[in-house]
Design a protein around this motif. Sequence first.
Motif, PDB file in Angstrom:
ATOM      1  N   VAL A  64      40.696  39.797 -56.052  1.00 41.83           N
ATOM      2  CA  VAL A  64      41.968  39.117 -56.278  1.00 41.83           C
ATOM      3  C   VAL A  64      42.427  38.405 -55.012  1.00 41.83           C
ATOM      4  CG1 VAL A  64      44.416  39.442 -56.800  1.00 41.83           C
ATOM      5  CG2 VAL A  64      42.697  40.651 -58.141  1.00 41.83           C
ATOM      6  N   LYS A 104      40.454  35.362 -54.597  1.00 47.25           N
ATOM      7  CA  LYS A 104      40.933  34.311 -55.506  1.00 47.25           C
ATOM      8  C   LYS A 104      42.127  33.589 -54.883  1.00 47.25           C
ATOM      9  CE  LYS A 104      43.126  35.438 -59.350  1.00 47.25           C
ATOM     10  NZ  LYS A 104      43.402  35.866 -60.741  1.00 47.25           N
ATOM     11  N   SER A 105      43.024  34.346 -54.285  1.00 48.76           N
ATOM     12  CA  SER A 105      44.162  33.730 -53.593  1.00 48.76           C
ATOM     13  C   SER A 105      43.682  32.814 -52.471  1.00 48.76           C
ATOM     14  CB  SER A 105      45.080  34.808 -53.001  1.00 48.76           C
ATOM     15  OG  SER A 105      45.820  35.490 -53.984  1.00 48.76           O
ATOM     16  N   TYR A 121      51.632  37.467 -48.955  1.00 51.92           N
ATOM     17  CA  TYR A 121      51.745  38.767 -49.620  1.00 51.92           C
ATOM     18  C   TYR A 121      52.894  39.585 -49.046  1.00 51.92           C
ATOM     19  CZ  TYR A 121      47.387  38.357 -52.370  1.00 51.92           C
ATOM     20  OH  TYR A 121      46.415  37.993 -53.277  1.00 51.92           O
ATOM     21  N   GLU A 170      51.410  31.846 -59.257  1.00 52.42           N
ATOM     22  CA  GLU A 170      50.013  32.275 -59.211  1.00 52.42           C
ATOM     23  C   GLU A 170      49.770  33.284 -58.088  1.00 52.42           C
ATOM     24  OE1 GLU A 170      51.135  29.244 -59.530  1.00 52.42           O
ATOM     25  OE2 GLU A 170      49.947  28.092 -60.981  1.00 52.42           O
ATOM     26  N   ASP A 213      48.798  37.393 -58.345  1.00 55.58           N
ATOM     27  CA  ASP A 213      47.696  37.994 -57.588  1.00 55.58           C
ATOM     28  C   ASP A 213      48.191  39.201 -56.797  1.00 55.58           C
ATOM     29  OD1 ASP A 213      46.085  35.952 -58.496  1.00 55.58           O
ATOM     30  OD2 ASP A 213      45.949  34.917 -56.568  1.00 55.58           O
TER      31      ASP A 213
END
Length: 198
Positions: free
Chosen positions: A57, A60-61, A81, A171, A175
């Motif tokens: 994940v 992906k970010s 984050y 998005e 995540d």
Amino acid sequence: MNFLAHLYLSKNDTSIMIGNFIADHIQGNRYEGFSKEIQQGIFLHREIDTFTDAHEVVRKSKRRLHARYRHYDGVIIDIFYDYFLAKNWATYSEIPLELFTKSVYNLLDEVKLDLPIKSQQFINYMIEYNILFNYKYKDGIEKVLNGMNKRTKGKSQMNLAIEDLHSLEAEFEADFTVFFKELIAHTNQKLKKIDTTI
């Protein structure tokens, strides 16, 4: 993960918080001069970083940012984050963010003279600008990104990443939510193992 997440994942254990906070400034086995409890925090920090870097994940970010920022994508995601953790703090903690950050500042300020020089310098900066609390605001994130860009003498262009946060916030937040739940569970397991292996 960035500073706020590492401190949160220390489970309000002050010695582990200290070790978790200074870990980036401790190379190799130079932790040996610290107490067992602070060493636990250093090891926990390294476990968190290893888990984060390998997680699909998180990757992906990073892919959303890689073309623009290349190897700085991970640094930006760490900051993003922390923004989502601060923004959704009440979901993860019963202690208000303002009280948590003030207690962290007090703790680190009390012990800073026993910590690495780089850690001391960042503690002063963090307290002066209330960095941890201001992670909850996009303005705060923008200041951090601008500061990081200056440190790279403009090469990273991290100052532009606030645009990506605005345009892809949903998005990135999705995540973070999936990943952080798994990171909490992983950290809880590692804390038990660290306690038995030192």
